[in-house]
Design an enzyme around this catalytic site. Sequence first.
Site, PDB file in Angstrom:
ATOM      1  N   ASP A 303      31.809 -18.941   4.616  1.00  0.00           N
ATOM      2  CA  ASP A 303      32.300 -18.148   5.729  1.00  0.00           C
ATOM      3  C   ASP A 303      32.559 -19.101   6.899  1.00  0.00           C
ATOM      4  O   ASP A 303      31.778 -20.017   7.132  1.00  0.00           O
ATOM      5  CB  ASP A 303      31.239 -17.104   6.107  1.00  0.00           C
ATOM      6  CG  ASP A 303      31.696 -16.222   7.248  1.00  0.00           C
ATOM      7  OD1 ASP A 303      32.852 -15.782   7.215  1.00  0.00           O
ATOM      8  OD2 ASP A 303      30.888 -15.974   8.169  1.00  0.00           O
ATOM      9  N   ASP A 535      26.140 -15.775   6.964  1.00  0.00           N
ATOM     10  CA  ASP A 535      25.093 -15.585   7.959  1.00  0.00           C
ATOM     11  C   ASP A 535      25.072 -14.182   8.537  1.00  0.00           C
ATOM     12  O   ASP A 535      24.185 -13.841   9.310  1.00  0.00           O
ATOM     13  CB  ASP A 535      25.247 -16.601   9.101  1.00  0.00           C
ATOM     14  CG  ASP A 535      26.489 -16.340   9.937  1.00  0.00           C
ATOM     15  OD1 ASP A 535      27.421 -15.680   9.433  1.00  0.00           O
ATOM     16  OD2 ASP A 535      26.527 -16.803  11.094  1.00  0.00           O
ATOM     17  N   ASP A 539      28.589 -10.540   4.976  1.00  0.00           N
ATOM     18  CA  ASP A 539      28.596 -11.475   3.841  1.00  0.00           C
ATOM     19  C   ASP A 539      27.707 -11.017   2.685  1.00  0.00           C
ATOM     20  O   ASP A 539      27.775 -11.579   1.592  1.00  0.00           O
ATOM     21  CB  ASP A 539      28.124 -12.865   4.296  1.00  0.00           C
ATOM     22  CG  ASP A 539      28.991 -13.450   5.389  1.00  0.00           C
ATOM     23  OD1 ASP A 539      30.220 -13.353   5.274  1.00  0.00           O
ATOM     24  OD2 ASP A 539      28.433 -13.991   6.357  1.00  0.00           O
TER      25      ASP A 539
END
Length: 778
Positions: A303, A535, A539
Amino acid sequence: MQERSSLGQGEYGLSRNDVISRINAGKTNLITDENSKTTSDIVKENVVTYFNIIFAALAVLLIIAGSFRSLTFLPVIIVNTIIGIVQQLRSKKVLDKLSVLSKSTYEVIRDGKQQRVPVDKLVLDDSIILREGQQIPADAVVKEGKIFANESLLTGESDEIEKLPGSELKSGSFVISGTCIAALTAVGNDSYAAQLTAKAKAVKDKQSELIRNIELIIKIAGILIIPIGITLFYQALFINHHSFSDAVVSSVGAIIGMIPEGLYLLVTIALALSSIKLARQKVLLHDMRSIEALARADILCVDKTGTITSDTMEVVDVFSPYGVSGNELSQNKEILVRYINTVPDNNITMQALRAFFGSSKVGFDSARVTPFSSKYKYSQIETRNGTYRLGAPDILLRGRVLEANDPLIEEYSREGLRVLALVKVDENRSDPLAFIAIKNGIRKNAEKIFAFFEEQGVEIKVISGDNPLTVSRIAGLVGIKNNDKYVDASKLQTKEDFDDAVLNYTVFGRVKPEQKKELVLALKRKKLKVAMTGDGVNDILAMKEADCSIAMGTGSDAARQAAQIVLLDSDFSRMKSIVTQGRQIVNNITRSATLFLYKNMFSAFLAIFSIAMLFTYPLKPSQISLVSLFNIGVPAFLLSLETNTVKQKQNFLKRTILTALPAALTSFLSIAALVVFGEVFDISNKDVGIASTYLLAIVGFLILQQVSKPPNVYKIIIFIGCILGFIIFALVPQLRDLFMLTEFSDRGIMLCVVFAFAEITVMRYMTFLFFRLLKVDK
């Protein structure tokens, strides 16, 4: 007037006495962790094993038979067991300390005051404040405020569910956006998530390839040894008419040779040592086997925010949309200030905006607020003067308005900046009031780590909810290969679209949470091993589907709990250490397993041959123990400590079996021929047994040399040291007597030398044929 995050805290909460009474009644949020092993569990697991029970039974039989010299295998088993216990206890101590550091805390109202309390110290009826990114720790009911919750981990549905006062909250779900006060209605093992624990663990517990294959080897050996051992004993006693003592010794020798006694222990110790090393670098493993999964990864999905970039943002510019004058922009900035002081969002984007515009309590009166949603990419405020939205410009703007502003937005995006739009919504129209350019700092060492993954043959895929052009530019700043191949994920609709996209693109922008999951699944459909870093709560769905999931320590509570690996200090450079440790385990255990399988397969072949030909098994338990010590035990353990980061592409089971098979067949053929020769030419059983020991050891050292390629100083020292150790044990009179190598006749010595030269030649050609015909990598 609504003041940001102003919840009526004084109206809720327990008193100190209320908390004490609930603790005494056992109404706390302490949940029994079935994955956490006590000291007694560790001792029991290492002592009471299937093979240890077999070894104990064999020892009893040998004692009854009076063959005390054949008990030489027992010290090795005892030492193995003690080492296993000590290393696992060391690992437990380090990981327990690290788990305390990573334990989530919650804001709770007690005695009218707000305080932070560890998750396991919450009690029934506690009033807690839940914010974006937090996992709901126990069943609760909303008392004040509004949040959007995702219950996908419980229901499988990824929709964001609005939770208003009176709504029930299920433990295990997580807060997507918003803030609320909630009263706990069920805690600990009474909560919804705890009741689903057994089912959830069954789904989550994914055995690694290494563990799965080793357990298969052990299971096959465990099944074979009983019938073969009983048959050999019956044959020796009733058909070959040997004494009870000789029958026990010969059958025990075959059984010990077939048991891979130290293989599983070696894996356990290797994982424990690696977990300790990583713990010292602030890396927490929720599952020790996850480091193997990362070591085997073909794709690493990252990400952008929080992984490539740091967890802080900075506003660099506020600029006018097309057609908006400077005076109008100044007025619109005032609207923006009131907006950011009304919405309850506290993500890093909002923190950057508040830091730039300064702290203020001025917000919108009587506003209806919809917090930011990663699904819709914007937040919203409805006021008497109109409806305002803050979010991604390509989501909020349409048609000619978007076309007119695209050049402005693209100019900032090409610099790797994220652009937000404040718009006013009137029926079917959105008018931009202001654009905000925000910069993410690049994480320290990010470029070096991505270069490392490229060297290791791991492909990087960048997945983000931001503008694909912005993400592409940032990916280029850290040296990610093919960063110019980007796509807007909002255009991906079907399963086929995702399957094609994962092959053709490196950067994915405007990705919704459920699409992250679809991208991971598409990669797995291509038979690729996928690791995923993240994080945030957006996700989690993808992390759950990945073969290995990694969360940042500064990320959301929910992400840290869902991940298999947590980088507690959020230092992305730790990934190199994790991969190094994982590949060291995979490569070195593969080599060590080859040594174990050599002995196990040879013993099985020779035992079956002895049964078929009605021969007595020629090797004694002590002789097998001597070969195991210097051909397998010592070198396998020492080789498992060597740094080895080469990525294994071949299946573990296939590689180990095909590498060990030429050696096992060579030893079997030479010793089987020796036994037949001894029967025909009346060579004593003692000479045949001693010669068989030396022949087994010679091939053992040949395969040790083979698995030690390419050679280095460390491997050469191990190889020479093991040969010298074997020679010393074979020459010292007391040790020769202990391992039944005394009284070796000249005739037996000459026979052994002849067979040894023949054996070496057979081994060389058989290995060559296997490598050529079956294309086994050296």
